[in-house]
Design a protein around this motif. Structure first.
Motif, PDB file in Angstrom:
ATOM      1  N   VAL A 230      34.152  29.515  36.843  1.00  0.00           N
ATOM      2  CA  VAL A 230      34.951  28.506  36.150  1.00  0.00           C
ATOM      3  C   VAL A 230      36.441  28.840  36.139  1.00  0.00           C
ATOM      4  CG1 VAL A 230      35.327  27.386  33.923  1.00  0.00           C
ATOM      5  CG2 VAL A 230      33.008  27.776  34.747  1.00  0.00           C
ATOM      6  N   ILE A 231      36.774  30.065  35.822  1.00  0.00           N
ATOM      7  CA  ILE A 231      38.188  30.439  35.701  1.00  0.00           C
ATOM      8  C   ILE A 231      38.732  30.761  37.089  1.00  0.00           C
ATOM      9  CG2 ILE A 231      39.790  32.110  34.696  1.00  0.00           C
ATOM     10  CD1 ILE A 231      37.881  32.362  32.364  1.00  0.00           C
ATOM     11  N   PRO A 232      39.851  30.145  37.456  1.00  0.00           N
ATOM     12  CA  PRO A 232      40.402  30.402  38.792  1.00  0.00           C
ATOM     13  C   PRO A 232      40.931  31.832  38.933  1.00  0.00           C
ATOM     14  CG  PRO A 232      41.904  29.052  37.504  1.00  0.00           C
ATOM     15  CD  PRO A 232      40.651  29.203  36.693  1.00  0.00           C
ATOM     16  N   ASP A 233      40.964  32.282  40.160  1.00  0.00           N
ATOM     17  CA  ASP A 233      41.422  33.645  40.467  1.00  0.00           C
ATOM     18  C   ASP A 233      42.945  33.683  40.472  1.00  0.00           C
ATOM     19  OD1 ASP A 233      41.667  36.230  41.267  1.00  0.00           O
ATOM     20  OD2 ASP A 233      40.984  35.895  43.306  1.00  0.00           O
ATOM     21  N   SER A 234      43.539  33.482  39.297  1.00  0.00           N
ATOM     22  CA  SER A 234      44.991  33.459  39.220  1.00  0.00           C
ATOM     23  C   SER A 234      45.579  34.698  38.566  1.00  0.00           C
ATOM     24  CB  SER A 234      45.452  32.214  38.446  1.00  0.00           C
ATOM     25  OG  SER A 234      44.927  32.265  37.139  1.00  0.00           O
ATOM     26  N   ASP A 235      44.766  35.438  37.842  1.00  0.00           N
ATOM     27  CA  ASP A 235      45.284  36.599  37.118  1.00  0.00           C
ATOM     28  C   ASP A 235      45.175  37.896  37.908  1.00  0.00           C
ATOM     29  OD1 ASP A 235      46.028  35.090  34.991  1.00  0.00           O
ATOM     30  OD2 ASP A 235      44.166  35.391  33.887  1.00  0.00           O
ATOM     31  N   GLY A 236      44.650  37.848  39.101  1.00  0.00           N
ATOM     32  CA  GLY A 236      44.571  39.032  39.940  1.00  0.00           C
ATOM     33  C   GLY A 236      43.610  40.077  39.411  1.00  0.00           C
ATOM     34  N   PRO A 237      44.096  41.305  39.187  1.00  0.00           N
ATOM     35  CA  PRO A 237      43.215  42.407  38.789  1.00  0.00           C
ATOM     36  C   PRO A 237      42.533  42.196  37.436  1.00  0.00           C
ATOM     37  CG  PRO A 237      45.342  43.246  39.485  1.00  0.00           C
ATOM     38  CD  PRO A 237      45.453  41.759  39.440  1.00  0.00           C
ATOM     39  N   ALA A 238      43.182  41.519  36.510  1.00  0.00           N
ATOM     40  CA  ALA A 238      42.579  41.296  35.198  1.00  0.00           C
ATOM     41  C   ALA A 238      41.331  40.422  35.329  1.00  0.00           C
ATOM     42  CB  ALA A 238      43.581  40.642  34.246  1.00  0.00           C
ATOM     43  N   TRP A 239      41.388  39.410  36.163  1.00  0.00           N
ATOM     44  CA  TRP A 239      40.235  38.527  36.379  1.00  0.00           C
ATOM     45  C   TRP A 239      39.095  39.311  37.025  1.00  0.00           C
ATOM     46  CZ3 TRP A 239      37.794  36.988  40.906  1.00  0.00           C
ATOM     47  CH2 TRP A 239      36.894  35.940  40.782  1.00  0.00           C
ATOM     48  N   ALA A 240      39.417  40.087  38.036  1.00  0.00           N
ATOM     49  CA  ALA A 240      38.385  40.858  38.733  1.00  0.00           C
ATOM     50  C   ALA A 240      37.749  41.893  37.808  1.00  0.00           C
ATOM     51  CB  ALA A 240      38.983  41.550  39.952  1.00  0.00           C
ATOM     52  N   MET A 241      38.536  42.525  36.967  1.00  0.00           N
ATOM     53  CA  MET A 241      37.991  43.511  36.039  1.00  0.00           C
ATOM     54  C   MET A 241      37.129  42.853  34.968  1.00  0.00           C
ATOM     55  SD  MET A 241      38.722  46.410  37.143  1.00  0.00           S
ATOM     56  CE  MET A 241      38.295  47.438  35.783  1.00  0.00           C
ATOM     57  N   ALA A 242      37.503  41.649  34.520  1.00  0.00           N
ATOM     58  CA  ALA A 242      36.685  40.934  33.539  1.00  0.00           C
ATOM     59  C   ALA A 242      35.326  40.583  34.130  1.00  0.00           C
ATOM     60  CB  ALA A 242      37.403  39.674  33.067  1.00  0.00           C
TER      61      ALA A 242
END
Length: 89
Positions: free
Chosen positions: A50-62
Motif C-alpha cells: 500500500v505505501i509507496p517506496d518513497s522513503d527509501g531505507p526507512a520503508w525497507a526497514m519497516a
C-alpha cells in the motif's frame, strides 16, 4: 531420578522465572502469540503493497522488520510444537 520423569512443559513445580525461560509462555499463550505473528506478517505485506517506496531505507526497514518479527514468532511457536510432539512420542 525424579527430574528425569518430570514433564518440563507442565507449569507447576517450578518458579515463575524458570517457566518463563523454559518456554512457558509459548505453551500457555500460543494462540495470542500466533495472532500477533500473523498480524506482523500482514502489516509487513500491507506496508510493502500500500505505501509507496518513497522513503527509501526507512520503508525497507519497516517492511523487513514486520516480516522478520512475524516469521520469527511463528517459527518459534512451530518449533515449540514440533519439539513437544517429538518429546511425547
Amino acid at each position: 531420578m525424579a527430574d528425569a520423569e518430570r514433564d518440563h512443559f507442565h507449569p507447576h513445580g517450578a518458579t515463575r522465572m524458570a517457566r518463563y525461560c523454559h518456554g512457558g509462555p509459548l505453551v500457555t499463550h500460543q494462540v495470542p502469540l500466533a495472532l500477533v505473528g500473523v498480524a506482523c506478517l500482514t502489516l509487513g505485506i500491507v506496508v510493502a503493497v500500500v505505501i509507496p517506496d518513497s522513503d527509501g531505507p526507512a520503508w525497507a526497514m519497516a517492511v523487513a522488520g514486520c516480516l522478520a518479527a512475524g516469521v520469527l514468532l511463528l517459527g518459534r511457536i512451530g518449533f515449540a510444537l514440533f519439539r513437544r510432539r517429538r518429546a511425547a512420542a
